[in-house]
Design a protein around this motif. Structure first.
Motif, PDB file in Angstrom:
ATOM      1  N   CYS A 223      11.739  44.239  50.596  1.00 39.00           N
ATOM      2  CA  CYS A 223      12.099  43.236  51.601  1.00 39.00           C
ATOM      3  C   CYS A 223      12.223  43.931  52.949  1.00 39.00           C
ATOM      4  CB  CYS A 223      13.418  42.570  51.219  1.00 39.00           C
ATOM      5  SG  CYS A 223      13.978  41.280  52.357  1.00 39.00           S
ATOM      6  N   ALA A 224      11.761  43.274  54.001  1.00 40.85           N
ATOM      7  CA  ALA A 224      11.866  43.802  55.360  1.00 40.85           C
ATOM      8  C   ALA A 224      12.201  42.653  56.303  1.00 40.85           C
ATOM      9  CB  ALA A 224      10.559  44.479  55.784  1.00 40.85           C
ATOM     10  N   VAL A 225      13.069  42.920  57.273  1.00 39.59           N
ATOM     11  CA  VAL A 225      13.586  41.868  58.150  1.00 39.59           C
ATOM     12  C   VAL A 225      13.550  42.340  59.591  1.00 39.59           C
ATOM     13  CG1 VAL A 225      15.477  40.217  58.474  1.00 39.59           C
ATOM     14  CG2 VAL A 225      15.221  41.356  56.282  1.00 39.59           C
ATOM     15  N   ASN A 226      13.275  41.407  60.511  1.00 41.88           N
ATOM     16  CA  ASN A 226      13.509  41.643  61.940  1.00 41.88           C
ATOM     17  C   ASN A 226      14.087  40.351  62.522  1.00 41.88           C
ATOM     18  OD1 ASN A 226      11.404  39.848  62.711  1.00 41.88           O
ATOM     19  ND2 ASN A 226       9.889  41.486  62.799  1.00 41.88           N
TER      20      ASN A 226
ATOM     21  N   ARG B  72      12.982  37.934  63.956  1.00 41.26           N
ATOM     22  CA  ARG B  72      12.128  36.748  63.927  1.00 41.26           C
ATOM     23  C   ARG B  72      11.695  36.359  62.514  1.00 41.26           C
ATOM     24  NH1 ARG B  72      10.095  35.530  69.094  1.00 41.26           N
ATOM     25  NH2 ARG B  72      10.558  37.148  70.628  1.00 41.26           N
ATOM     26  N   PHE B  73      11.389  37.360  61.675  1.00 41.57           N
ATOM     27  CA  PHE B  73      10.772  37.071  60.386  1.00 41.57           C
ATOM     28  C   PHE B  73      11.463  37.809  59.243  1.00 41.57           C
ATOM     29  CE2 PHE B  73       7.174  36.731  63.448  1.00 41.57           C
ATOM     30  CZ  PHE B  73       6.884  35.381  63.264  1.00 41.57           C
ATOM     31  N   LEU B  74      11.295  37.227  58.067  1.00 44.50           N
ATOM     32  CA  LEU B  74      11.715  37.850  56.812  1.00 44.50           C
ATOM     33  C   LEU B  74      10.476  38.017  55.945  1.00 44.50           C
ATOM     34  CD1 LEU B  74      13.858  38.540  54.502  1.00 44.50           C
ATOM     35  CD2 LEU B  74      13.773  36.113  53.972  1.00 44.50           C
ATOM     36  N   ALA B  75      10.228  39.235  55.472  1.00 45.36           N
ATOM     37  CA  ALA B  75       9.073  39.507  54.619  1.00 45.36           C
ATOM     38  C   ALA B  75       9.567  39.976  53.258  1.00 45.36           C
ATOM     39  CB  ALA B  75       8.167  40.564  55.239  1.00 45.36           C
ATOM     40  N   VAL B  76       8.944  39.490  52.182  1.00 43.01           N
ATOM     41  CA  VAL B  76       9.343  39.875  50.827  1.00 43.01           C
ATOM     42  C   VAL B  76       8.099  39.946  49.950  1.00 43.01           C
ATOM     43  CG1 VAL B  76       9.829  37.451  50.236  1.00 43.01           C
ATOM     44  CG2 VAL B  76      10.835  39.278  48.860  1.00 43.01           C
ATOM     45  N   ILE B  77       8.039  40.992  49.124  1.00 46.08           N
ATOM     46  CA  ILE B  77       6.912  41.161  48.203  1.00 46.08           C
ATOM     47  C   ILE B  77       7.090  40.187  47.040  1.00 46.08           C
ATOM     48  CG2 ILE B  77       5.693  42.794  46.726  1.00 46.08           C
ATOM     49  CD1 ILE B  77       6.784  45.042  48.484  1.00 46.08           C
ATOM     50  N   THR B  78       6.012  39.496  46.703  1.00 49.30           N
ATOM     51  CA  THR B  78       6.086  38.451  45.670  1.00 49.30           C
ATOM     52  C   THR B  78       5.219  38.807  44.475  1.00 49.30           C
ATOM     53  OG1 THR B  78       4.295  37.220  46.748  1.00 49.30           O
ATOM     54  CG2 THR B  78       6.554  36.642  47.354  1.00 49.30           C
ATOM     55  N   GLU B  79       5.519  38.143  43.383  1.00 47.96           N
ATOM     56  CA  GLU B  79       4.729  38.289  42.160  1.00 47.96           C
ATOM     57  C   GLU B  79       3.514  37.382  42.257  1.00 47.96           C
ATOM     58  OE1 GLU B  79       4.064  40.075  38.441  1.00 47.96           O
ATOM     59  OE2 GLU B  79       5.492  40.520  40.043  1.00 47.96           O
ATOM     60  N   CYS B  80       2.345  37.917  41.947  1.00 45.96           N
ATOM     61  CA  CYS B  80       1.133  37.097  41.987  1.00 45.96           C
ATOM     62  C   CYS B  80       0.101  37.690  41.036  1.00 45.96           C
ATOM     63  CB  CYS B  80       0.574  36.998  43.408  1.00 45.96           C
ATOM     64  SG  CYS B  80      -0.018  38.560  44.054  1.00 45.96           S
ATOM     65  N   ALA B  81      -0.860  36.891  40.680  1.00 42.75           N
ATOM     66  CA  ALA B  81      -1.920  37.334  39.779  1.00 42.75           C
ATOM     67  C   ALA B  81      -3.166  37.663  40.589  1.00 42.75           C
ATOM     68  CB  ALA B  81      -2.230  36.244  38.756  1.00 42.75           C
ATOM     69  N   GLY B  82      -3.794  38.801  40.280  1.00 42.12           N
ATOM     70  CA  GLY B  82      -5.032  39.167  40.954  1.00 42.12           C
ATOM     71  C   GLY B  82      -4.791  39.701  42.349  1.00 42.12           C
ATOM     72  N   GLY B  83      -4.488  40.986  42.447  1.00 41.42           N
ATOM     73  CA  GLY B  83      -4.211  41.579  43.751  1.00 41.42           C
ATOM     74  C   GLY B  83      -2.729  41.536  44.085  1.00 41.42           C
TER      75      GLY B  83
ATOM     76  N   GLY C 263      16.743  44.547  45.347  1.00 42.49           N
ATOM     77  CA  GLY C 263      16.467  45.281  46.574  1.00 42.49           C
ATOM     78  C   GLY C 263      17.242  44.658  47.718  1.00 42.49           C
ATOM     79  N   MET C 264      17.204  45.327  48.874  1.00 41.54           N
ATOM     80  CA  MET C 264      17.968  44.856  50.032  1.00 41.54           C
ATOM     81  C   MET C 264      17.136  45.028  51.296  1.00 41.54           C
ATOM     82  SD  MET C 264      21.043  44.207  48.661  1.00 41.54           S
ATOM     83  CE  MET C 264      22.497  44.498  49.629  1.00 41.54           C
ATOM     84  N   GLY C 265      17.056  43.960  52.083  1.00 42.29           N
ATOM     85  CA  GLY C 265      16.501  44.080  53.427  1.00 42.29           C
ATOM     86  C   GLY C 265      17.636  44.215  54.423  1.00 42.29           C
ATOM     87  N   VAL C 266      17.378  44.886  55.544  1.00 37.44           N
ATOM     88  CA  VAL C 266      18.417  45.132  56.546  1.00 37.44           C
ATOM     89  C   VAL C 266      17.947  44.615  57.903  1.00 37.44           C
ATOM     90  CG1 VAL C 266      19.744  46.890  57.776  1.00 37.44           C
ATOM     91  CG2 VAL C 266      19.331  47.139  55.328  1.00 37.44           C
ATOM     92  N   MET C 267      18.793  43.816  58.545  1.00 37.53           N
ATOM     93  CA  MET C 267      18.499  43.301  59.877  1.00 37.53           C
ATOM     94  C   MET C 267      18.780  44.383  60.923  1.00 37.53           C
ATOM     95  SD  MET C 267      17.670  40.902  62.028  1.00 37.53           S
ATOM     96  CE  MET C 267      17.690  39.348  61.154  1.00 37.53           C
ATOM     97  N   PRO C 268      17.857  44.619  61.877  1.00 37.88           N
ATOM     98  CA  PRO C 268      18.167  45.531  62.984  1.00 37.88           C
ATOM     99  C   PRO C 268      19.380  45.055  63.778  1.00 37.88           C
ATOM    100  CG  PRO C 268      15.820  44.995  62.920  1.00 37.88           C
ATOM    101  CD  PRO C 268      16.488  44.092  61.940  1.00 37.88           C
ATOM    102  N   LYS C 269      20.051  45.986  64.457  1.00 36.76           N
ATOM    103  CA  LYS C 269      21.296  45.651  65.142  1.00 36.76           C
ATOM    104  C   LYS C 269      21.099  44.562  66.200  1.00 36.76           C
ATOM    105  CE  LYS C 269      24.807  47.306  64.515  1.00 36.76           C
ATOM    106  NZ  LYS C 269      25.533  48.541  64.660  1.00 36.76           N
TER     107      LYS C 269
END
Length: 531
Positions: A49-52, A54-65, A329-335
Motif C-alpha cells: 500500500c502507498a499513500v500521498n 491525493r491518492f491511495l494505491a493498493v496491490i490487488t489480487e487478480c488473474a493473469g498478470g 501491510g500498512m501505508g503511511v501518509m506523508p506529513k
C-alpha cells in the motif's frame, strides 16, 4: 540532636516526561474506510500500500498478470468491484511507491522482472491503464523492492532476486531504459529492505544472509558490514539525524527482536530487546519530526510505539494500540497530508485482508487547545526536490527542502505541476503576509492590482482556453456509457464544487481581513493627526 542512622533517600520520578506519552490511535469510522478491496494474497513481506495527499494505491489480487488500484483519497466507502486498475505487468506486482516529489507518479515492480513508472491522470484512474511512462529492464529475476531517493528528483532504486541493487535515472528521453546508472553487487542473497539517511548519501540494507550493510550508493562502495549472530535483521531504518540505525528481526531462538546500531560502528548493537514469540515480520516506521518509532507486526492487531533519544537507553516504550483486526501491510501518509487541526502526528492505512478493508488509523496527541501546535509540528520535508538527478549523480548532497505545516503558510506544489506547467487555480494555496505589517497605501495598491490582474487574467484565459467542463475539454468529453463512468463523473463534479467553495470562502475571509486592516490604519492615522 541525634542524627538518624538511616541513609538519606531522594525521590526520583519513575517515568520520563514526554509530550508524546499519551499519543493514542484513532481508527476511522466505517464510512471513512475503503471497503470491498481485493487485497493481494502475496506472501512477500512488503506493505502492499502507498499513500500521498491525493491518492491511495493498493496491490490487488487478480488473474493473469499483476495489477493495483489507485483510488482518490476521498473515495471512501464501498469500492466498485469493476474499478479501473493499473494492469500493465505480466506477473504479480510485489511493491509500489509514490514519487515523493510528484503526487501523480507511482512506481511498481513485479515478478516479470521489470520496474514500471506510471503517470496518474489528475482526476484519477477512470479506465484501465496498461502503458507505462517508463519501463526499466535490467534485472534477471523478479523485482521485490523499490525505493525513491529522498532528495534527488527522478532517481529510483530497485532490488531483485538476482541479489543486485540497481540505480535508475528517469531523466532520459527513452521510454524503455535497459541500462541502470549503477549496479551494486555486494549482496550474497535476497535484499529484504533498504533505507536512506536524511540527505540520501548513505544506503542501509538488510539481507537474507543475516548481514546489515552500509553502502555509499553513488560509487557502490561497501562502507560497513555487520554480522551479528544474536540478531537476524529483516527490516532496517535510518533514524533521521540521530546517526543511528534501527533493525527489526528475530533472535537466535526465533523471538521477534529489534536492535539499535551506531551508524559509525556496526560491530555491536547499542541496544537489543526481545518482544514476543510471534512469527510475523515487524514493520518499523519512524517519524523524524517527533522522534517516534512505530512497530506493527504482520498478522498482528496491535501496534507498539516508542520514543527515540540520542542518550542511553536510547529507546523508551510509550504505549500500545490494540485492535482485533490483523494487518497484512500498512501505508503511511506523508506529513503534509495530516490533519494538523486535530493534532494528528502520523496516519496509517491498515490492510485488513479478512474483511477486504483498508482502515485509516490516526495517531493523535491529545491537546485541549484547537489552535495550531507548533511544538509538535516542526519544519518537515516537503514535496520539492533538493537536487536534480544529474546534480546528485555528479556528487552533490543536500538535505530535504523543508516546509511548514501551519495552516495558511505556503504549501509547495507538486514538482510535476511545476515542471509540466500545470496551473490549476483551484488547487493552489497562496500564503499572505500578516495584514498588521502592511501599510495602508500598500494594501490599497495590492487590492487594486490584484483585482485588475484577475480581470485581465480571466479575459485572457477565456480567449486562449477552449471551453472546459469539470476540468476536461468539452470537445474531448463523451457522455458516460456505464454506471461506473457516471459515478466517476459525479465524484469529480462534487470534488470541483467543494474546491470552489473553499476558494470562495478563503477569498471572503481575505477581503474582510483587508477591509478591517484598512479601517484600523485609517483610525490610527486620524488619531495621530489629531494629536
Amino acid at each position: 540532636m541525634l542524627r538518624s542512622s538511616y541513609p538519606e533517600m531522594t525521590w526520583r520520578p519513575q517515568y520520563r516526561s514526554s509530550k508524546f506519552r499519551h499519543v493514542f490511535g484513532k481508527a476511522a469510522t466505517k464510512e471513512c474506510c475503503y471497503d470491498g478491496v481485493p487485497i493481494t494474497c502475496s506472501v512477500q513481506d512488503n506493505n502492499f500500500c502507498a499513500v500521498n495527499p491525493r491518492f491511495l494505491a493498493v496491490i490487488t489480487e487478480c488473474a493473469g498478470g499483476g495489477a493495483f488500484l489507485v483510488l482518490s483519497l476521498h473515495h471512501t466507502g464501498k469500492v466498485d468491484p469493476h474499478q479501473p486498475r493499473i494492469s500493465g505487468h505480466r506477473g504479480n506486482v510485489l511493491d509500489i511507491k509514490w514519487n515523493p516529489f510528484n503526487d501523480y507518479c507511482i512506481a511498481s515492480c513485479s515478478e516479470d522482472a521489470t520496474v514500471k513508472v506510471w503517470e496518474i491522470p489528475p482526476h484519477g484512474v477512470l479506465k484501465n491503464i496498461t502503458s507505462a511512462w517508463k519501463e526499466l529492464q535490467g534485472h534477471s529475476r523478479r523485482v521485490g523492492l523499490i525505493e525513491w531517493h529522498p532528495t534527488a528528483n527522478n532517481i529510483l532504486f530497485s532490488t531483485a532476486y538476482d541479489y543486485q541493487v540497481m540505480i535508475w535515472n528517469l531523466d532520459c528521453p527513452e521510454q524503455v531504459i535497459k541500462n541502470p546508472v549503477r549496479t551494486i553487487s555486494h549482496h550474497t542473497d535476497v535484499v529484504l529492505s533498504m533505507s536512506f539517511n536524511t540527505e540520501g548519501s548513505l544506503l542501509a540494507t538488510t539481507c537474507k544472509d543475516r548481514k546489515l550493510r552500509l553502502i555509499e550508493p553513488r560509487s557502490g562502495n561497501l562502507l560497513q558490514e555487520a554480522n551479528c549472530k544474536t540478531h537476524k535483521a529483516s527490516k532496517v531504518l535510518f533514524l533521521g539525524n540521530l546517526k543511528m540505525l534501527f533493525t527489526s528481526g528475530t533472535s537466535r531462538y526465533n523471538d521477534r527482536q529489534f536492535a539499535l546500531w551506531d551508524q559509525d560502528d556496526l560491530s555491536v548493537p547499542l541496544s537489543q530487546e526481545n518482544l514476543d514469540g510471534s512469527s510475523g515480520v515487524l514493520f518499523p516506521f519512524y517519524d523524524p519530526d517527533t522522534h517516534m518509532l512505530y512497530l506493527a507486526g504482520k498478522g498482528d492487531g496491535n501496534m507498539r510505539y516508542y520514543e527515540i533519544s540520542s542518550e542511553k537507553p536510547y529507546i523508551y516504550f510509550l504505549t500500545e494500540y490494540r485492535s482485533n483486526l490483523p494487518q497484512k501491510g500498512m501505508g503511511v501518509m506523508p506529513k503534509r497530508g495530516l490533519d494538523v487541526n486535530a493534532c494528528e502526528v502520523f496516519r496509517f492505512y491498515k490492510l485488513v485482508t479478512i474483511k477486504n478493508l483498508i482502515e485509516p488509523l490516526s495517531m493523535i496527541v491529545p491537546r485541549r487547545s484547537e489552535s495550531y501546535q507548533e511544538d509538535i509540528y516542526p519544519m518537515t520535508a516537503g514535496n520539492k526536490p533538493a537536487l536534480s538527478a544529474e546534480e546528485w549523480l555528479s556528487g552533490i548532497d543536500k538535505g530535504p527542502v523543508l516546509m511548514s505545516l501551519k495552516p495558511g503558510s505556503q504549501v509547495p506544489e507538486s514538482y510535476s505541476e511545476m515542471s509540466k506547467g500545470r496551473e490549476n487555480s483551484l488547487d493552489t494555496r497562496r500564503s499572505h503576509s500578516r495584514p498588521g505589517l502592511l501599510q495602508l497605501s500598500y494594501i490599497q495598491d495590492q487590492v487594486g492590482t490584484k483585482a485588475g490582474k484577475e480581470d485581465n487574467g480571466n479575459t485572457e484565459d477565456d480567449r486562449s482556453r477552449t471551453p472546459v467542463s469539470n476540468g476536461e475539454d468539452i470537445g474531448l468529453c463523451s457522455p458516460p456509457r456505464t454506471e461506473n463512468e457516471l459515478r466517476m463523473k459525479f465524484h469529480k463534479q462534487q470534488e470541483e464544487i467543494r474546491r470552489l467553495r473553499e476558494l470562495l470562502n478563503q477569498r471572503d475571509v481575505r477581503v474582510k481581513q483587508l477591509e478591517l486592516e484598512i479601517k484600523n490604519i485609517k483610525n490610527s492615522q486620524s488619531h495621530q493627526s489629531s494629536l
